[in-house]
Design a protein around this motif. Structure first.
Motif, PDB file in Angstrom:
ATOM      1  N   UNK A  67     -10.932   7.006   1.201  1.00 24.35           N
ATOM      2  CA  UNK A  67      -9.467   7.245   0.556  1.00 24.35           C
ATOM      3  C   UNK A  67      -8.852   8.204   1.454  1.00 24.35           C
ATOM      4  N   UNK A  68      -7.499   8.152   1.347  1.00 20.60           N
ATOM      5  CA  UNK A  68      -6.621   8.718   2.280  1.00 20.60           C
ATOM      6  C   UNK A  68      -5.995   9.690   1.587  1.00 20.60           C
ATOM      7  N   UNK A  69      -5.655  11.114   1.904  1.00 18.90           N
ATOM      8  CA  UNK A  69      -4.856  12.038   1.673  1.00 18.90           C
ATOM      9  C   UNK A  69      -3.758  12.374   2.147  1.00 18.90           C
ATOM     10  N   UNK A  70      -2.532  12.126   1.517  1.00 12.05           N
ATOM     11  CA  UNK A  70      -1.001  12.183   1.960  1.00 12.05           C
ATOM     12  C   UNK A  70      -0.747  13.821   1.885  1.00 12.05           C
ATOM     13  N   UNK A  71      -0.519  14.341   3.140  1.00 14.22           N
ATOM     14  CA  UNK A  71      -0.504  15.785   3.024  1.00 14.22           C
ATOM     15  C   UNK A  71       1.044  16.357   2.794  1.00 14.22           C
ATOM     16  N   UNK A  72       1.490  15.504   1.634  1.00 11.74           N
ATOM     17  CA  UNK A  72       3.084  15.842   1.077  1.00 11.74           C
ATOM     18  C   UNK A  72       2.896  14.880  -0.408  1.00 11.74           C
ATOM     19  N   UNK A  73       4.175  14.977  -0.939  1.00 14.28           N
ATOM     20  CA  UNK A  73       4.301  14.274  -2.223  1.00 14.28           C
ATOM     21  C   UNK A  73       4.906  12.841  -2.231  1.00 14.28           C
ATOM     22  N   UNK A  74       5.723  12.603  -1.168  1.00 15.80           N
ATOM     23  CA  UNK A  74       6.223  11.320  -0.908  1.00 15.80           C
ATOM     24  C   UNK A  74       5.327  10.329  -0.305  1.00 15.80           C
ATOM     25  N   UNK A  75       5.118   9.212  -0.703  1.00 16.04           N
ATOM     26  CA  UNK A  75       4.190   8.412  -0.016  1.00 16.04           C
ATOM     27  C   UNK A  75       4.825   7.046   0.576  1.00 16.04           C
ATOM     28  N   UNK A  76       6.259   7.089   0.413  1.00 12.86           N
ATOM     29  CA  UNK A  76       6.613   5.592   0.613  1.00 12.86           C
ATOM     30  C   UNK A  76       6.631   5.343   2.018  1.00 12.86           C
ATOM     31  N   UNK A  77       6.431   6.000   2.821  1.00 13.96           N
ATOM     32  CA  UNK A  77       6.394   5.542   4.416  1.00 13.96           C
ATOM     33  C   UNK A  77       4.773   5.248   4.939  1.00 13.96           C
ATOM     34  N   UNK A  78       4.038   5.768   4.041  1.00 12.80           N
ATOM     35  CA  UNK A  78       2.612   5.564   4.257  1.00 12.80           C
ATOM     36  C   UNK A  78       2.340   4.185   3.491  1.00 12.80           C
ATOM     37  N   UNK A  79       2.899   4.076   2.273  1.00 13.04           N
ATOM     38  CA  UNK A  79       2.437   2.829   1.686  1.00 13.04           C
ATOM     39  C   UNK A  79       3.254   1.553   2.273  1.00 13.04           C
ATOM     40  N   UNK A  80       4.430   1.792   3.158  1.00 14.35           N
ATOM     41  CA  UNK A  80       5.154   0.923   3.859  1.00 14.35           C
ATOM     42  C   UNK A  80       4.226   0.406   5.265  1.00 14.35           C
ATOM     43  N   UNK A  81       3.189   0.905   5.439  1.00 14.36           N
ATOM     44  CA  UNK A  81       2.631   0.802   6.759  1.00 14.36           C
ATOM     45  C   UNK A  81       1.781  -0.660   6.442  1.00 14.36           C
ATOM     46  N   UNK A  82       1.800  -1.644   7.407  1.00 18.70           N
ATOM     47  CA  UNK A  82       1.141  -2.747   7.121  1.00 18.70           C
ATOM     48  C   UNK A  82      -0.155  -2.798   7.503  1.00 18.70           C
ATOM     49  N   UNK A  83      -0.627  -1.763   8.315  1.00 23.26           N
ATOM     50  CA  UNK A  83      -1.836  -1.339   8.652  1.00 23.26           C
ATOM     51  C   UNK A  83      -2.810  -0.683   7.568  1.00 23.26           C
ATOM     52  N   UNK A  84      -2.022  -0.262   6.616  1.00 25.44           N
ATOM     53  CA  UNK A  84      -2.833   0.459   5.285  1.00 25.44           C
ATOM     54  C   UNK A  84      -3.623  -0.459   4.611  1.00 25.44           C
ATOM     55  N   UNK A  85      -4.945  -0.376   4.546  1.00 26.66           N
ATOM     56  CA  UNK A  85      -5.843  -1.285   4.114  1.00 26.66           C
ATOM     57  C   UNK A  85      -5.435  -1.463   2.395  1.00 26.66           C
ATOM     58  N   UNK A  86      -5.427  -2.756   1.834  1.00 28.00           N
ATOM     59  CA  UNK A  86      -4.787  -2.857   0.492  1.00 28.00           C
ATOM     60  C   UNK A  86      -5.687  -1.981  -0.546  1.00 28.00           C
ATOM     61  N   UNK A  87      -6.793  -2.420  -0.262  1.00 28.08           N
ATOM     62  CA  UNK A  87      -7.647  -1.605  -1.418  1.00 28.08           C
ATOM     63  C   UNK A  87      -8.096  -0.091  -1.208  1.00 28.08           C
ATOM     64  N   UNK A  88      -7.362   0.597  -0.042  1.00 25.31           N
ATOM     65  CA  UNK A  88      -7.714   1.971   0.219  1.00 25.31           C
ATOM     66  C   UNK A  88      -7.035   3.034  -0.789  1.00 25.31           C
ATOM     67  N   UNK A  89      -7.801   3.699  -1.593  1.00 22.07           N
ATOM     68  CA  UNK A  89      -7.202   4.600  -2.413  1.00 22.07           C
ATOM     69  C   UNK A  89      -6.340   5.401  -1.839  1.00 22.07           C
ATOM     70  N   UNK A  90      -5.056   5.775  -2.117  1.00 17.99           N
ATOM     71  CA  UNK A  90      -3.987   6.949  -1.618  1.00 17.99           C
ATOM     72  C   UNK A  90      -4.010   7.951  -2.516  1.00 17.99           C
ATOM     73  N   UNK A  91      -4.013   9.210  -1.998  1.00 18.40           N
ATOM     74  CA  UNK A  91      -3.790  10.512  -2.927  1.00 18.40           C
ATOM     75  C   UNK A  91      -2.821  11.209  -2.229  1.00 18.40           C
TER      76      UNK A  91
END
Ligand code: NDP
Ligand code: OXD
Length: 316
Positions: A67-91
């Motif tokens: 899992x990956x924990x975003x140290x903020x509330x907004x996740x738009x830039x993290x979700x836009x990363x093509x490298x982010x594995x599709x099934x990896x949970x984001x919190x």
């Protein structure tokens, strides 16, 4: 005994090293055995990652992330990363101390707007004991987005006696807040005199406030944007300010950050720019939320059951 969890900390602009101690402290409190390491590009076999705008190679190098924990509330830039594995949970963080700071920021600017406090500030302050005071009905404040932060802002504003309305994707019932659902945006805007934008940036909210929508606000309306800049079309906002339809804009978030030095917003007489500081992530409360999340995952809870689980299809 379960193997100790290794957590990669990759917080770019937030100074990863300064988070290690709060994360350790929070882990001790949560009874969690984990090792936190500032991620330097070398593989550490991390089971979790704590990130803010992480280097893209993180996801290629660390192949065991659960899992990956975003140290903020907004996740738009993290979700836009093509490298982010599709099934990896984001919190993401849920409030974690940001909401009261952002409510304070909004209320500060409301007081400044409604009492024209700028008259008394700056190099040539008005020195008139009999200066005009507002004694009429307070303006109607409309809050776009009634999530962890928007709801707190709406309630803080209402506590100061403003009539408050809120708009969200799904209907909300908050004491003292007039609720508007997704299909009622035009009606919501038409009755809003001070608009506070606390929306996440998603496919649905991108460019939401264009000329047509901003024009629905009554003449003389003010805007405060603490959500994401991409929800507002910059050129349309500037045009409506120049034409006098909008009286002022307080902007904390920008399409390009840092805001380029030659950007019109810096110098526009009706625009106040603050450098994305309305809700800085406070380290210890954020670390506690992350440590509790890791502890629950380590205990076998599904990521989707955790507060702050991001629905990647929805975008927030
Ligand atoms: P939440 O996810 O808790 O809330 C988001 C709100 O927006 C919800 O009420 C949601 O509706 C609503 N929403 C989302 N999409 C739509 C849509 N298409 N139409 C109508 N309403 C919609 O987020 P937070 O409150 O925690 O944070 C909000 C945003 O604030 C963050 O995403 C971030 O961009 C920004 N932020 C800015 C900071 C700063 O320093 N300037 C600091 C922290 C956050 P519903 O309730 O139905 O789901
Ligand atoms: C956030 C932010 O999303 O700081 O947390 O903007």
């Amino acid at each position: 005994m379960a193997e100790r969890a290794v957590v990669a900390v990759a917080l770019s602009s937030m100074d990863s090293a300064s988070w290690i101690e709060p994360l350790r402290q929070a882990c001790a409190t949560a009874g969690l055995d984990a090792r936190f390491e500032v991620w330097d590009g070398r593989r550490i076999d991390a089971r979790y990652a704590v990130v803010w705008l992480p280097p893209p190679q993180l996801f290629a190098v660390e192949r065991s992330l659960r899992a990956v924990f975003n140290a903020g509330a907004g996740v738009e830039r993290l979700l836009a990363m093509p490298e982010l594995p599709p099934g990896l949970p984001v919190l993401r963080l849920v409030d974690a101390g940001m909401a009261p700071k952002m409510a304070e920021y909004v209320c500060f600017f409301l007081a400044r707007i409604t009492r024209a406090l700028d008259r008394f500030l700056g190099p040539n302050p008005l020195r008139d004991w009999h200066a005009d005071r507002p004694r009429g009905a307070p303006p109607i404040v409309g809050v776009l987005g009634l999530g962890a932060i928007g709801a707190r802002i709406a309630q803080a504003v209402a506590a100061f006696g403003y009539p408050v309305r809120g708009w969200s994707r799904t209907p909300k019932q908050l004491a003292g807040i007039e609720a508007f659902a997704a299909g009622q945006l035009d009606e919501f805007l038409a009755g809003t005199q001070i608009l506070v934008d606390v929306l996440p940036l998603t496919d649905e909210t991108r460019d939401l406030l264009d000329r047509a929508r901003l024009s629905r606000l009554p003449r003389g309306a003010h805007l405060i944007n603490v959500g994401r800049a991409g929800t507002i079309v910059d050129a349309d906002l500037l045009a409506l300010l120049d034409e006098g339809h909008l009286a002022s804009a307080v902007l904390d978030v920008f399409r390009v950050e840092p805001l380029p030095a030659d950007h019109l917003f810096w110098h526009h007489p009706k625009v106040t720019v603050t450098p994305h500081l309305s809700g800085p992530t406070p380290r210890l409360p954020a670390a506690r939320q992350i440590a509790e999340g890791i502890a629950r995952l380590e205990a076998g809870a599904p990521a989707a059951a955790l507060p702050g689980y991001v629905d990647r299809a929805r975008g927030y």
